[in-house]
Scaffold this active site. Structure first.
Site, mmCIF file in Angstrom:
data_model
loop_
_atom_site.group_PDB
_atom_site.id
_atom_site.type_symbol
_atom_site.label_atom_id
_atom_site.label_comp_id
_atom_site.label_asym_id
_atom_site.label_seq_id
_atom_site.Cartn_x
_atom_site.Cartn_y
_atom_site.Cartn_z
ATOM 1 N N ARG A 49 0.873 -1.175 0.000
ATOM 2 C CA ARG A 49 0.000 0.000 0.000
ATOM 3 C C ARG A 49 0.909 1.223 0.000
ATOM 4 O O ARG A 49 2.121 1.126 0.103
ATOM 5 C CB ARG A 49 -0.959 0.001 1.194
ATOM 6 C CG ARG A 49 -0.545 -0.668 2.507
ATOM 7 C CD ARG A 49 0.634 -0.056 3.182
ATOM 8 N NE ARG A 49 0.439 1.389 3.358
ATOM 9 C CZ ARG A 49 1.439 2.233 3.604
ATOM 10 N NH1 ARG A 49 2.684 1.798 3.683
ATOM 11 N NH2 ARG A 49 1.216 3.519 3.753
ATOM 12 N N GLY A 50 0.244 2.377 -0.243
ATOM 13 C CA GLY A 50 1.023 3.606 -0.383
ATOM 14 C C GLY A 50 1.064 3.989 -1.849
ATOM 15 O O GLY A 50 1.430 3.144 -2.689
ATOM 16 N N ALA A 51 0.707 5.208 -2.185
ATOM 17 C CA ALA A 51 0.521 5.583 -3.585
ATOM 18 C C ALA A 51 1.689 5.228 -4.506
ATOM 19 O O ALA A 51 1.506 4.497 -5.490
ATOM 20 C CB ALA A 51 0.167 7.071 -3.668
ATOM 21 N N ARG A 93 -7.754 -0.236 -6.492
ATOM 22 C CA ARG A 93 -8.023 0.803 -5.489
ATOM 23 C C ARG A 93 -8.212 2.132 -6.223
ATOM 24 O O ARG A 93 -7.461 2.436 -7.151
ATOM 25 C CB ARG A 93 -6.879 0.922 -4.459
ATOM 26 C CG ARG A 93 -6.685 -0.326 -3.625
ATOM 27 C CD ARG A 93 -5.663 -0.119 -2.528
ATOM 28 N NE ARG A 93 -6.205 0.720 -1.459
ATOM 29 C CZ ARG A 93 -5.458 1.241 -0.482
ATOM 30 N NH1 ARG A 93 -4.142 1.045 -0.479
ATOM 31 N NH2 ARG A 93 -6.002 1.969 0.481
ATOM 32 N N GLN A 201 -1.507 2.016 10.017
ATOM 33 C CA GLN A 201 -0.244 2.152 9.293
ATOM 34 C C GLN A 201 0.796 2.907 10.136
ATOM 35 O O GLN A 201 1.991 2.626 10.064
ATOM 36 C CB GLN A 201 -0.435 2.926 7.979
ATOM 37 C CG GLN A 201 -1.219 2.210 6.907
ATOM 38 C CD GLN A 201 -2.692 2.579 6.912
ATOM 39 O OE1 GLN A 201 -3.259 2.872 7.972
ATOM 40 N NE2 GLN A 201 -3.338 2.544 5.761
ATOM 41 N N ASP A 242 -2.257 10.763 -1.605
ATOM 42 C CA ASP A 242 -2.660 9.740 -2.573
ATOM 43 C C ASP A 242 -3.101 10.369 -3.883
ATOM 44 O O ASP A 242 -3.032 9.738 -4.930
ATOM 45 C CB ASP A 242 -3.770 8.874 -1.978
ATOM 46 C CG ASP A 242 -3.219 8.039 -0.851
ATOM 47 O OD1 ASP A 242 -3.103 8.553 0.275
ATOM 48 O OD2 ASP A 242 -2.837 6.873 -1.115
ATOM 49 N N ASN A 252 -5.658 12.128 1.294
ATOM 50 C CA ASN A 252 -4.700 11.321 2.039
ATOM 51 C C ASN A 252 -5.476 10.473 3.031
ATOM 52 O O ASN A 252 -6.704 10.542 3.131
ATOM 53 C CB ASN A 252 -3.663 12.210 2.729
ATOM 54 C CG ASN A 252 -2.439 11.423 3.176
ATOM 55 O OD1 ASN A 252 -1.838 10.683 2.401
ATOM 56 N ND2 ASN A 252 -2.084 11.567 4.439
ATOM 57 N N LYS A 253 -4.754 9.650 3.790
ATOM 58 C CA LYS A 253 -5.382 8.732 4.720
ATOM 59 C C LYS A 253 -6.403 9.411 5.618
ATOM 60 O O LYS A 253 -6.160 10.526 6.093
ATOM 61 C CB LYS A 253 -4.292 8.078 5.581
ATOM 62 C CG LYS A 253 -4.737 7.017 6.539
ATOM 63 C CD LYS A 253 -5.592 5.936 5.933
ATOM 64 C CE LYS A 253 -5.035 5.422 4.650
ATOM 65 N NZ LYS A 253 -5.989 4.660 3.839
#
Ligand SMILES: CSC[C@H]1O[C@H](OP(=O)(O)O)[C@H](O)[C@@H]1O
Length: 351
Positions: A49-51, A93, A201, A242, A252-253
């Protein structure tokens, strides 16, 4: 270009090995993706995960698809199959624009090379492009770090949310890359890491990364962020992204927006660190950014401990959007961008 191996991923030439971030920090387990569907599932299930990490992973997934269909003698059929591969990977996603940026870049190389190369050579060309994306990401993150560390002072305490570190990229990280660069430049920096419910995370990945790097880190729950700011413990906030819209609104998250509002209330600079591949100039503002909603069980359970029964309603948006007026600066590999964001973004993407 030689195969790549980092903390996040390893390209072996015939498979993509990913550290399974769902088990960190207690276990270091790995998933070997031998075909593009393995890659699609790994992105969807947040093995990775993570852009930027998602983008590079999808690029290698595209290569695995090309290898899988390289036996087809009909080149047009090969092209159609790779359209299916791109479509499958793009459905994993919706929020991180790097996924679509990477797949579009791979698809362009395919279409540009298609007429002049036999299928086996096309596969090699695509593999080279995926490796370029991966190696470039590391260099881009280090440049983001260099540009961003000038904003931090020796002795600063930085709050971060989620994980925008090496594990969210091919290596080095974006938000954590800025912190790493400041420390590498001799500055004494310590970090407060939000745990970042529900996927944790921050608690599971950011703390693990920073402790391994020898950076003093304090874990807090998300609802403590305001109080530590009120107590004057935080000098700056740095998060990843993201997707950044053309006007500078930042997805973002989930929880990032709350941190940005609190930062404004307490007069603390709120920085976003992201590569240009996270900027989506096709999206006018934050209203146009698709927000992923994930499985309710990510909220219902906290690491296997059931919090509520099945009949309790749950809402689980995985991201939120911070309006540009709450963003002090966007740190990219080209330069540090400030308001007016639309003008400065359009200038930097056309450099
Ligand atoms: C360097 S981008 C990291 C970015 O991605 C995370 O989302 P997720 O863990 O769901 O992929 C989070 O928004 C981070 O800021």
């Amino acid at each position: 270009m030689k195969n790549i191996k980092t903390m996040t991923m390893e390209w072996t030439g015939n498979s993509l090995v990913l550290i399974d971030q769902r088990y960190l920090p207690l276990e270091e387990k790995y998933v070997e993706c031998r075909n593009y569907l393995d890659v699609a599932n790994s992105i969807k299930d947040m093995v990775v995960r993570g852009a930027p990490a998602i983008g590079a992973t999808a690029a290698f997934g595209f290569v695995l698809g090309a290898k899988e269909f390289s036996h087809l003698s009909d080149k047009n059929l090969f092209l159609n199959k790779l359209d299916e591969v791109k479509n499958s990977l793009s459905k994993t996603r919706p929020t991180a624009v790097n996924l679509f940026w990477a797949l579009n870049r791979m698809d362009k190389v395919l279409k540009d090379s298609f007429q002049n190369e036999e299928t086996n050579d096309l596969v090699k060309t695509l593999e080279e492009e995926a490796l370029k994306i991966a190696y470039e990401d590391i260099e881009i993150n280090k440049q983001i770090g260099k540009n961003g560390e000038t904003l931090l002072n020796d002795g600063d305490t930085v709050l971060t949310h989620c994980n925008a570190g090496a594990l969210a990229t091919v290596d080095y990280g974006t938000a954590l890359g800025v912190i790493r660069a400041a420390v590498e430049n001799g500055k004494d920096i310590q970090v407060y890491a939000d745990e970042t419910r529900p996927y944790l995370q921050g608690a599971r990945l950011t703390v693990w990364e920073l402790v391994k790097s020898g950076i003093k880190t304090t874990l807090i729950t998300d609802n403590m962020a305001g109080w530590v700011m009120k107590q004057g413990k935080i000098n700056a906030i740095i998060v990843g992204a993201d997707r950044i819209a053309r006007n500078g609104d930042v997805a973002n998250k989930i929880g990032t927006y709350s941190v940005a509002v609190l930062a404004k209330r307490h007069g603390i600079p709120f920085y976003v660190a992201a590569p240009l591949s996270t900027i989506d100039i096709e999206t006018k503002d934050g209203e146009g950014i698709p927000i992923e909603e994930r499985n309710h069980n990510e909220v219902r359970f906290c690491h296997k401990t059931r919090l509520v029964p099945d009949d309790v309603n749950i809402y689980n948006p995985a991201f939120d959007v911070t309006p540009n007026e709450l963003v002090t600066a966007i740190i990219t590999e080209k330069k540090v961008l400030r308001s007016p964001y639309e003008k400065n973004i359009m200038e930097v993407v056309t450099l």
